[in-house]
Write a protein that holds these residues in place. Structure first.
Motif: not given
Length: 483
Positions: A301-311
């Protein structure tokens, strides 16, 4: 009561100085004033900009209802990977806290009691804020796929700032805008006030002035050269220069949270609006300046993963990537809700034309897309749930929503990792007292909000405003009682 008695009563009131006027500072100010303290708020920004990051956020709250935190609340916060702490200290933590050694008391890990107190007080704090005129509801979010429940103040963070500021003014809180806190005043080992750009303000101190994302030198100090590739996610972050952290460290404060990381959000670097997020990338591919994919765009789900992908975006050349879509993206229901920028997409009828506009190698982009398309399998495409429609034999893979990009026109958005707030901060206990490097409370000093360390590997979404509100309220009452 005689005039002399009234003057004596006023003089004998506890005095509290709150530094910062975001949700943590305002809840501290209101709660301290409600128990009779004379409160002064010191705020660097002018009145029109006051409120820190809170002013600009939608203020998502990880709540099942106004009275109950989300089911995974404590599990997620305490399950955040914190490195490999000394197991002997962890065994010691099972004993009576009164017997803990100094290294354990000051250890940079999430405190179970701190998290438990946060969970226990979340509902009552929101009810208290509701009593000051803020309504809460389950409103639409930009996350098309989700892993948890969320509540929001109607009107977002701005509604919190306005309602709590009004409450503070009605309670007689004195606001000093365009005033910067410079140093803590110490007497006999106790904090007795703050030296500011306009003189001294005395009283027990609550530091609620955010992290250091607005300070290029501190970003370079803690994040290396990559610090220049990021910027605050909203205007409020530019006021967060880190003085609260530095003055507390000078007084001997211990730290918590990971100083090497910050809460990252994928945004369009062309946009100047707050939180110009690009949360739509799971329905396309992400490529770097070399035209190559570098991450699984849709692991969950995007809400759980967007931060790690942004890094991972942040780690690419110049800290930038491009989210690329074909015409098939129009089939995703409400996709526009996941694109928060005010800038138009970059479009072209062909991939070569898109590469030219993005100034990335056309041959590399064509090869990347061809390889991706060839790896996409057959299956039902379900854009609003994890569909398991994954690539096969591709590195890195795409775990969900993997459909060929073969229908022009093609569109793209540039993406960078913006800095929502910094992870490294002060170590506090569940009474919001700042601890020293022996794990003992620094007398007269409290802290709340983004200045305090809680997060290590990954931000537990929709908890920052909530912990600011809960621990701001606790800090204000504590400072009023201990002043």
């Amino acid at each position: 009561m005689t005039q002399a008695q009234t003057q004596a009563q006023t003089q004998n009131r506890a005095r509290v100085v709150v530094v910062g006027s975001g949700v943590a500072g305002l809840t501290a100010a209101v709660s301290a004033a409600e128990v009779g303290a004379a409160v002064t708020v010191v705020e660097r920004a002018p009145r029109a900009d006051a409120g820190g990051n809170t002013r600009h956020t939608e203020a998502f709250l990880r709540m099942r209802s106004i009275d109950a935190v989300a089911d995974d609340f404590e599990e997620r916060l305490l399950g955040d990977f914190m490195g490999h702490p000394d197991p002997a200290l962890l065994v010691e933590s099972l004993k009576d806290p009164g017997t803990w050694s100094a290294p354990l008391r000051a250890l940079s890990v999430a405190d179970q009691q701190y998290v438990a107190t946060l969970a226990e007080n979340a509902g009552p704090t929101l009810r208290w804020i509701e009593g000051h005129g803020v309504r809460f509801a389950h409103l639409a979010t930009p996350f098309l796929t989700t892993s948890t429940t969320r509540l929001m103040p109607v009107g977002g963070g701005l509604a919190l700032v306005e309602a709590l500021t009004d409450a503070a003014v009605q309670l007689g809180v004195d606001f000093h805008y365009e005033t910067t806190a410079r140093a803590l005043l110490l007497e006999g080992g106790s904090v007795v006030g703050v030296a500011t750009s306009r003189g001294e303000t005395r009283g027990a101190v609550v530091l609620a002035c955010g992290g250091y994302e607005g300070n290029a030198e501190l970003m370079g100090r803690y994040h290396g050269r990559g610090g220049r590739h990021t910027r605050p996610v909203a205007r409020g972050g530019h006021y967060n220069k880190g003085e609260g952290l530095l003055m507390a460290l000078d007084a001997g404060a211990a730290t918590a949270g990971d100083f090497a990381l910050f809460h990252a959000e994928p945004v369009d670097p062309r946009s100047g609006v707050a939180e110009a997020a690009i949360f739509a990338f799971p329905y396309g591919i992400l490529v770097n300046a070399e035209g190559r994919r570098f991450t699984d765009e849709a692991p969950g789900p995007i809400d759980a993963w967007y931060e790690r992908i942004a890094r991972r975006v942040h780690a690419q050349t110049d800290g930038v990537a491009y989210a690329i879509f074909d015409a098939g993206a129009s089939e995703v229901p409400n996709l526009s809700a996941a694109i928060r920028t005010d800038q138009p997409p970059i479009t072209a009828p062909t991939l070569d034309g898109l590469a030219a506009k993005l100034e990335i190698p056309a041959e590399a982009l064509a090869a990347t897309v061809a390889e991706f398309n060839a790896s996409c399998g057959q299956g039902e495409y379900l854009p609003l749930e994890l569909d398991g429609l994954a690539t096969s034999g591709l590195t890195p893979p795409k775990s969900n929503w993997a459909r060929p990009l073969d229908k022009g026109p093609y569109t793209a958005y540039p993406v960078i990792a913006s800095n929502v707030f910094t992870f490294g901060g002060l170590k506090t206990d569940d009474a919001a007292r700042v601890l020293d490097n022996d794990g003992r409370p620094l007398p007269g000093l409290y802290a709340a909000g983004e200045l305090t360390g809680l997060y290590y590997t990954n931000y537990t979404g929709s908890t920052s405003v909530l912990r600011g509100a809960v621990y701001g309220r606790i800090a204000g009452r504590g400072a009023a009682g201990g002043a």
